[in-house]
Design an enzyme around this catalytic site. Structure first.
Site, PDB file in Angstrom:
ATOM      1  N   GLU A   1      -0.542  -9.205  -0.446  1.00 47.15           N
ATOM      2  CA  GLU A   1      -1.972  -9.441  -0.187  1.00 47.15           C
ATOM      3  C   GLU A   1      -2.785  -9.406  -1.480  1.00 47.15           C
ATOM      4  O   GLU A   1      -3.713 -10.194  -1.670  1.00 47.15           O
ATOM      5  CB  GLU A   1      -2.476  -8.397   0.814  1.00 47.15           C
ATOM      6  CG  GLU A   1      -1.819  -8.574   2.172  1.00 47.15           C
ATOM      7  CD  GLU A   1      -2.067  -7.409   3.112  1.00 47.15           C
ATOM      8  OE1 GLU A   1      -1.648  -6.273   2.803  1.00 47.15           O
ATOM      9  OE2 GLU A   1      -2.677  -7.624   4.166  1.00 47.15           O
TER      10      GLU A   1
ATOM     11  N   GLY B   1       0.708  -4.904   1.060  1.00 44.25           N
ATOM     12  CA  GLY B   1      -0.483  -4.972   0.217  1.00 44.25           C
ATOM     13  C   GLY B   1      -0.206  -5.633  -1.127  1.00 44.25           C
ATOM     14  O   GLY B   1      -1.120  -6.198  -1.744  1.00 44.25           O
TER      15      GLY B   1
ATOM     16  N   ALA C   1       0.871  -1.174   0.000  1.00 48.44           N
ATOM     17  CA  ALA C   1       0.000   0.000   0.000  1.00 48.44           C
ATOM     18  C   ALA C   1       0.910   1.227   0.000  1.00 48.44           C
ATOM     19  O   ALA C   1       2.057   1.162   0.434  1.00 48.44           O
ATOM     20  CB  ALA C   1      -0.894  -0.033   1.227  1.00 48.44           C
TER      21      ALA C   1
ATOM     22  N   GLU D   1       4.789  -4.999   7.277  1.00 44.53           N
ATOM     23  CA  GLU D   1       4.066  -3.869   7.895  1.00 44.53           C
ATOM     24  C   GLU D   1       4.499  -3.608   9.322  1.00 44.53           C
ATOM     25  O   GLU D   1       4.457  -2.477   9.802  1.00 44.53           O
ATOM     26  CB  GLU D   1       2.550  -4.127   7.859  1.00 44.53           C
ATOM     27  CG  GLU D   1       1.921  -4.082   6.479  1.00 44.53           C
ATOM     28  CD  GLU D   1       1.856  -5.434   5.785  1.00 44.53           C
ATOM     29  OE1 GLU D   1       2.645  -6.348   6.127  1.00 44.53           O
ATOM     30  OE2 GLU D   1       1.000  -5.589   4.887  1.00 44.53           O
TER      31      GLU D   1
HETATM   32  N1  CAA Z   1       4.647   3.116  -0.759  1.00 42.88           N
HETATM   33  C1  CAA Z   1       5.058   4.261  -1.351  1.00 42.88           C
HETATM   34  N2  CAA Z   1       6.228   4.360  -2.011  1.00 42.88           N
HETATM   35  C2  CAA Z   1       7.015   3.267  -2.061  1.00 42.88           C
HETATM   36  C3  CAA Z   1       6.653   2.056  -1.469  1.00 42.88           C
HETATM   37  C4  CAA Z   1       5.384   1.991  -0.803  1.00 42.88           C
HETATM   38  N3  CAA Z   1       4.923   0.865  -0.241  1.00 42.88           N
HETATM   39  N4  CAA Z   1       7.638   1.159  -1.689  1.00 42.88           N
HETATM   40  C5  CAA Z   1       8.582   1.791  -2.391  1.00 42.88           C
HETATM   41  N5  CAA Z   1       8.213   3.063  -2.622  1.00 42.88           N
HETATM   42  C6  CAA Z   1       8.958   4.092  -3.343  1.00 42.88           C
HETATM   43  C7  CAA Z   1      10.125   4.610  -2.515  1.00 42.88           C
HETATM   44  O1  CAA Z   1       9.694   5.589  -1.595  1.00 42.88           O
HETATM   45  C8  CAA Z   1      11.014   5.163  -3.600  1.00 42.88           C
HETATM   46  O2  CAA Z   1      10.516   6.413  -4.008  1.00 42.88           O
HETATM   47  P1  CAA Z   1      11.490   7.684  -4.171  1.00 42.88           P
HETATM   48  O3  CAA Z   1      12.428   7.314  -5.283  1.00 42.88           O
HETATM   49  O4  CAA Z   1      10.565   8.804  -4.524  1.00 42.88           O
HETATM   50  O5  CAA Z   1      12.202   7.838  -2.862  1.00 42.88           O
HETATM   51  C9  CAA Z   1      10.821   4.186  -4.760  1.00 42.88           C
HETATM   52  O6  CAA Z   1       9.585   3.519  -4.484  1.00 42.88           O
HETATM   53  C10 CAA Z   1      11.913   3.132  -4.849  1.00 42.88           C
HETATM   54  O7  CAA Z   1      12.006   2.502  -3.586  1.00 42.88           O
HETATM   55  P2  CAA Z   1      13.399   2.304  -2.817  1.00 42.88           P
HETATM   56  O8  CAA Z   1      14.345   3.418  -3.126  1.00 42.88           O
HETATM   57  O9  CAA Z   1      13.070   2.067  -1.368  1.00 42.88           O
HETATM   58  O10 CAA Z   1      13.949   0.976  -3.511  1.00 42.88           O
HETATM   59  P3  CAA Z   1      14.920  -0.109  -2.882  1.00 42.88           P
HETATM   60  O11 CAA Z   1      15.312  -0.990  -4.002  1.00 42.88           O
HETATM   61  O12 CAA Z   1      15.997   0.540  -2.100  1.00 42.88           O
HETATM   62  O13 CAA Z   1      14.020  -0.943  -1.841  1.00 42.88           O
HETATM   63  C11 CAA Z   1      12.032  -2.098  -1.129  1.00 42.88           C
HETATM   64  C12 CAA Z   1      12.952  -1.724  -2.309  1.00 42.88           C
HETATM   65  C13 CAA Z   1      12.773  -3.067  -0.188  1.00 42.88           C
HETATM   66  C14 CAA Z   1      10.825  -2.808  -1.714  1.00 42.88           C
HETATM   67  C15 CAA Z   1      11.627  -0.824  -0.349  1.00 42.88           C
HETATM   68  O14 CAA Z   1      11.133   0.139  -1.272  1.00 42.88           O
HETATM   69  C16 CAA Z   1      10.574  -1.036   0.686  1.00 42.88           C
HETATM   70  O15 CAA Z   1      10.884  -1.569   1.766  1.00 42.88           O
HETATM   71  N6  CAA Z   1       9.323  -0.601   0.427  1.00 42.88           N
HETATM   72  C17 CAA Z   1       8.251  -0.629   1.377  1.00 42.88           C
HETATM   73  C18 CAA Z   1       7.741  -2.044   1.579  1.00 42.88           C
HETATM   74  C19 CAA Z   1       6.648  -2.044   2.625  1.00 42.88           C
HETATM   75  O16 CAA Z   1       6.857  -1.713   3.776  1.00 42.88           O
HETATM   76  N7  CAA Z   1       5.423  -2.437   2.218  1.00 42.88           N
HETATM   77  C20 CAA Z   1       4.283  -2.483   3.094  1.00 42.88           C
HETATM   78  C21 CAA Z   1       3.491  -1.206   2.973  1.00 42.88           C
HETATM   79  S1  CAA Z   1       2.208  -1.098   4.191  1.00 42.88           S
HETATM   80  C22 CAA Z   1       0.948  -2.045   3.563  1.00 42.88           C
HETATM   81  O17 CAA Z   1       1.038  -2.578   2.497  1.00 42.88           O
HETATM   82  C23 CAA Z   1      -0.257  -2.131   4.458  1.00 42.88           C
HETATM   83  C24 CAA Z   1      -1.179  -3.234   4.100  1.00 42.88           C
HETATM   84  O18 CAA Z   1      -1.234  -4.256   4.720  1.00 42.88           O
HETATM   85  C25 CAA Z   1      -2.096  -3.110   3.010  1.00 42.88           C
END
Ligand code: CAA
Length: 260
Positions: A114, A111, A66, A134
Site C-alpha cells: 500500500e 501496508g 504494518a 491481511e
Molecule cells: N510486522 C512485524 N514484524 C514483522 C512483519 C510485520 N508485518 N513481517 C515480518 N516481521 C518480522 C518477523 O516477525 C521476524 O521477526 P523475528 O525475527 O523477531 O521473529 C522478522 O521480521 C523476519 O520475518 P520472518 O522470519 O517471518 O521471515 P521469512 O523470510 O520467514 O518470511 C514474510 C517473510 C513472508 C514476509 C513473513 O515475514 C510475513 O509473512 N510477514 C507478514 C506479512 C504480512 O502479513 N503483512 C501484512 C501486515 S498487516 C497490514 O499491513 C495491514 C494494512 O493493511 C496496513
C-alpha cells in the site's frame, strides 16, 4: 535530522528515504510513520529537492506490512479513536505534491504494498514480491490497498490477491500495470536514481502539475478530468518556465528552470 527507523540522504536534487528496520523486514510501525511524515514534509518544503526515492534497507524487503506486533496489542476502540492509518494518505499522498518514486527491493506486503502504491510510480527489482495478505491475519487492507490495487491491476487480480493473500512477482506486477519497470536487483537504486534525476531535471511546477493531472484520473469522470487538465495546462502557460522552455526549444539549448 537523525532518525531511528528511517534514513535520509540527498543526491543533488533527489532525496533518498530508506526504511531502516531490516530485522523486522522494515515493518511499518507508528514510529516509522511519524518519521516518514517528517522526512516527506522536509522534502516537500525544500526547494532544492525535486524528486524523492523511497526504498527499504536490506536485501529482503521494501516493507513486509504494518507492524503486526504493534497492532496485535491494540483494541478496536484505539484503532478507531486514533483513525489509525489515516495519516499515511494525508501526509504521503495529499501533502506531498512533489514527485516521488518507490524503489521496491523485495517483499512489499500489506501496508508495504500500500505504501509503494502511494508513490507516483514503482520501480521494482526482480526480487520484488507484492501482496495483500491481511486476510490471513483476520483483517483486510487498511491503507488503501483494496482501492489502489484494484485501480492499478483491475478487479479480477486484485480480488484474487486480497482473497487468497497470494504474492505477485515482479514480472507479473509489471505485466499487470502495478509497476512501471523491473530491473535487475543490483541495479535497482542506480536505475531509480537515474529516473529520479530525470524527473528532478524537469521544470518543477510542470512536474507538480503533471502529477496532479494523472492523479486526477483516479478521482474524476473523464470529462471532469479533461477539463481539470485543460485548466492546469492553461495556468502553466503563465509561468516563466513555460516561456523559458519554449524559447530553449526554439534556440536549440537546454532550459534553465526557475520554478515559477
Ligand atoms: N510486522 C512485524 N514484524 C514483522 C512483519 C510485520 N508485518 N513481517 C515480518 N516481521 C518480522 C518477523 O516477525 C521476524 O521477526 P523475528 O525475527 O523477531 O521473529 C522478522 O521480521 C523476519 O520475518 P520472518 O522470519 O517471518 O521471515 P521469512 O523470510 O520467514 O518470511 C514474510 C517473510 C513472508 C514476509 C513473513 O515475514 C510475513 O509473512 N510477514 C507478514 C506479512 C504480512 O502479513 N503483512 C501484512 C501486515 S498487516 C497490514 O499491513 C495491514 C494494512 O493493511 C496496513
Amino acid at each position: 535530522m537523525t532518525y531511528e527507523t528511517i534514513q535520509t540522504a540527498t543526491d543533488g536534487a533527489v532525496t533518498i528515504i530508506t526504511l531502516n528496520r531490516p530485522k523486522a523486514l522494515n515493518a511499518l510501525s507508528s514510529a516509522v510513520l511519524d518519521e516518514l511524515i517528517e522526512a516527506f514534509a522536509a522534502y516537500q518544503a525544500d526547494d532544492s529537492q525535486r524528486c524523492a526515492v523511497l526504498t527499504g534497507s536490506g536485501d529482503k524487503a521494501f516493507a513486509a506490512g504494518a507492524d503486526i506486533k504493534e497492532m496485535a496489542e491494540k483494541s478496536a476502540a484505539e484503532f478507531y479513536a486514533a483513525d489509525f492509518f489515516s495519516k499515511w494518505t494525508s501526509h504521503l499522498v495529499e501533502a506531498t505534491r512533489k514527485p516521488w518514486i518507490a524503489a521496491v527491493n523485495g517483499f512489499a506486503l500489506g501496508g508495504g504494498c500500500e505504501l509503494a502504491m502511494m508513490a507516483d510510480f514503482i520501480v521494482a527489482s526482480e526480487n520484488a514480491r507484492f501482496g495483500q495478505p491481511e486476510i490471513k491475519l483476520g483483517v483486510a487492507p487498511g491503507m488503501g490497498g483494496s482501492q489502489r490495487l484494484t485501480r492499478a491491476i483491475g478487479k479480477a487480480k486484485a480480488m484474487e490477491m486480497c482473497l487468497t493473500g497470494r504474492m505477485m512477482d515482479a514480472g507479473e506486477a509489471e505485466r499487470s500495470g502495478l509497476v512501471a519497470r523491473v530491473v535487475p536487483h543490483d541495479e535497482l537504486m542506480n536505475s531509480a536514481l537515474k529516473t529520479a534525476k530525470t524527473v528532478a531535471g524537469m521544470p518543477p511546477l510542470a512536474a507538480m502539475v503533471n502529477k496532479e493531472m494523472v492523479d486526477a484520473a483516479y478521482e474524476t469522470t473523464l470529462s471532469q478530468g479533461v477539463l481539470h487538465e485543460r485548466r492546469l495546462f492553461q495556468i502553466l502557460t503563465a509561468t516563466e518556465d513555460k516561456a523559458e522552455g519554449m524559447a530553449a526549444f526554439i534556440e536549440k539549448r537546454d532550459g534553465v528552470w526557475k520554478g515559477r
